[in-house]
Design a protein around this motif. Structure first.
Motif, PDB file in Angstrom:
ATOM      1  N   LEU A  17     -53.638 -43.919  38.207  1.00  0.00           N
ATOM      2  CA  LEU A  17     -54.102 -45.250  38.610  1.00  0.00           C
ATOM      3  C   LEU A  17     -55.591 -45.208  38.967  1.00  0.00           C
ATOM      4  O   LEU A  17     -56.372 -46.067  38.560  1.00  0.00           O
ATOM      5  N   ILE A  18     -55.974 -44.171  39.706  1.00  0.00           N
ATOM      6  CA  ILE A  18     -57.384 -44.030  40.100  1.00  0.00           C
ATOM      7  C   ILE A  18     -58.269 -43.890  38.856  1.00  0.00           C
ATOM      8  O   ILE A  18     -59.295 -44.551  38.723  1.00  0.00           O
ATOM      9  N   GLU A  19     -57.822 -43.052  37.924  1.00  0.00           N
ATOM     10  CA  GLU A  19     -58.582 -42.862  36.670  1.00  0.00           C
ATOM     11  C   GLU A  19     -58.695 -44.163  35.885  1.00  0.00           C
ATOM     12  O   GLU A  19     -59.740 -44.487  35.330  1.00  0.00           O
ATOM     13  N   ALA A  20     -57.570 -44.903  35.825  1.00  0.00           N
ATOM     14  CA  ALA A  20     -57.524 -46.113  34.995  1.00  0.00           C
ATOM     15  C   ALA A  20     -58.353 -47.255  35.571  1.00  0.00           C
ATOM     16  O   ALA A  20     -58.892 -48.071  34.817  1.00  0.00           O
ATOM     17  N   THR A  31     -58.909 -44.992  46.582  1.00  0.00           N
ATOM     18  CA  THR A  31     -58.935 -43.616  47.072  1.00  0.00           C
ATOM     19  C   THR A  31     -57.505 -43.098  46.935  1.00  0.00           C
ATOM     20  O   THR A  31     -56.574 -43.875  46.682  1.00  0.00           O
ATOM     21  N   ASN A  32     -57.339 -41.812  47.158  1.00  0.00           N
ATOM     22  CA  ASN A  32     -55.999 -41.245  47.092  1.00  0.00           C
ATOM     23  C   ASN A  32     -55.086 -41.943  48.110  1.00  0.00           C
ATOM     24  O   ASN A  32     -53.936 -42.269  47.811  1.00  0.00           O
ATOM     25  N   GLU A  33     -55.644 -42.225  49.266  1.00  0.00           N
ATOM     26  CA  GLU A  33     -54.836 -42.838  50.336  1.00  0.00           C
ATOM     27  C   GLU A  33     -54.450 -44.283  49.996  1.00  0.00           C
ATOM     28  O   GLU A  33     -53.279 -44.668  50.096  1.00  0.00           O
ATOM     29  N   THR A  34     -55.403 -45.097  49.555  1.00  0.00           N
ATOM     30  CA  THR A  34     -55.066 -46.506  49.269  1.00  0.00           C
ATOM     31  C   THR A  34     -54.153 -46.603  48.039  1.00  0.00           C
ATOM     32  O   THR A  34     -53.205 -47.390  48.026  1.00  0.00           O
ATOM     33  N   ALA A  35     -54.430 -45.787  47.036  1.00  0.00           N
ATOM     34  CA  ALA A  35     -53.608 -45.833  45.812  1.00  0.00           C
ATOM     35  C   ALA A  35     -52.178 -45.385  46.109  1.00  0.00           C
ATOM     36  O   ALA A  35     -51.217 -45.941  45.571  1.00  0.00           O
TER      37      ALA A  35
END
Ligand SMILES: CC(C)(COP(=O)(O)OP(=O)(O)OC[C@H]1O[C@@H](n2cnc3c(N)ncnc32)[C@H](O)[C@@H]1OP(=O)(O)O)[C@@H](O)C(=O)NCCC(=O)NCCS
Length: 144
Positions: A17-20, A31-35
């Motif tokens: 998701l972060i990458e996309a 961020t890792n936390e929000t995602a």
């Protein structure tokens, strides 16, 4: 290979998701936390439906959805759909969407509903697969 989402897939899906979304054209700042929180909310829905698509056993994309109760016939609401950038435009999104449509049909649902950005390629993707904008619906917000 396309299969049901398992709880152990969450961490990989967070990275995808972060990458996309953190790159062009969305330019989000997940961020890792929000995602993780964002995706966990979908998974915790008692009517959660999730699928992942893999290339040689490695997850390259996912769909997070839920069965939504409606007064006519229930529907499948697509909360998230993303494919890792280097695997986009290779037909993975189409396969996930087709699988979700077959799932909805087999569950006797009315169809699929979703929200997306009208100015980004996602709209082209959904239009190509027969999705139409609901002209009578307006997405509203108020900043507080
Ligand atoms: C939108 C998305 C899910 C589509 O999945 P995909 O695997 O890349 O798409 P497919 O290969 O199955 O289908 C490709 C078709 O979708 C459309 N499309 C997808 N990406 C596109 C882009 N960047 N520009 C223009 N059209 C695009 C086109 O119609 C394309 O057909 P074509 O290649 O023959 O022109 C994927 O690109 C993605 O994850 N994007 C970032 C996140 C996102 O937008 N998610 C959806 C938000 S609701």
């Amino acid at each position: 290979m396309l299969r049901e989402f398992h709880p152990g897939d969450l961490e990989t899906c967070v990275c995808l998701l972060i990458e996309a979304y953190n790159g062009e054209p969305w330019n989000n700042h997940w961020t890792n936390e929000t995602a993780t929180r964002y995706l966990k909310e979908f998974v915790s829905n008692e009517k959660f439906v999730g699928f992942v698509i893999c290339e040689k056993e490695v997850i390259v994309g996912a769909m997070f959805a839920h069965q939504k109760t409606w007064w006519t016939k229930d529907e499948l609401f697509v909360d998230e759909l993303f494919i890792a950038p280097r695997f986009q435009r290779k037909g993975y999104g189409e396969k996930l969407l087709a699988h979700a449509e077959t799932y909805a049909q087999s569950e006797g649902l009315a169809g699929l509903t979703l929200l997306t950005n009208r100015y980004l390629p996602a709209k082209t993707f959904y239009t190509k697969h027969g999705y139409k904008p609901a002209e009578h619906i307006i997405f509203m917000y108020k900043q507080v």
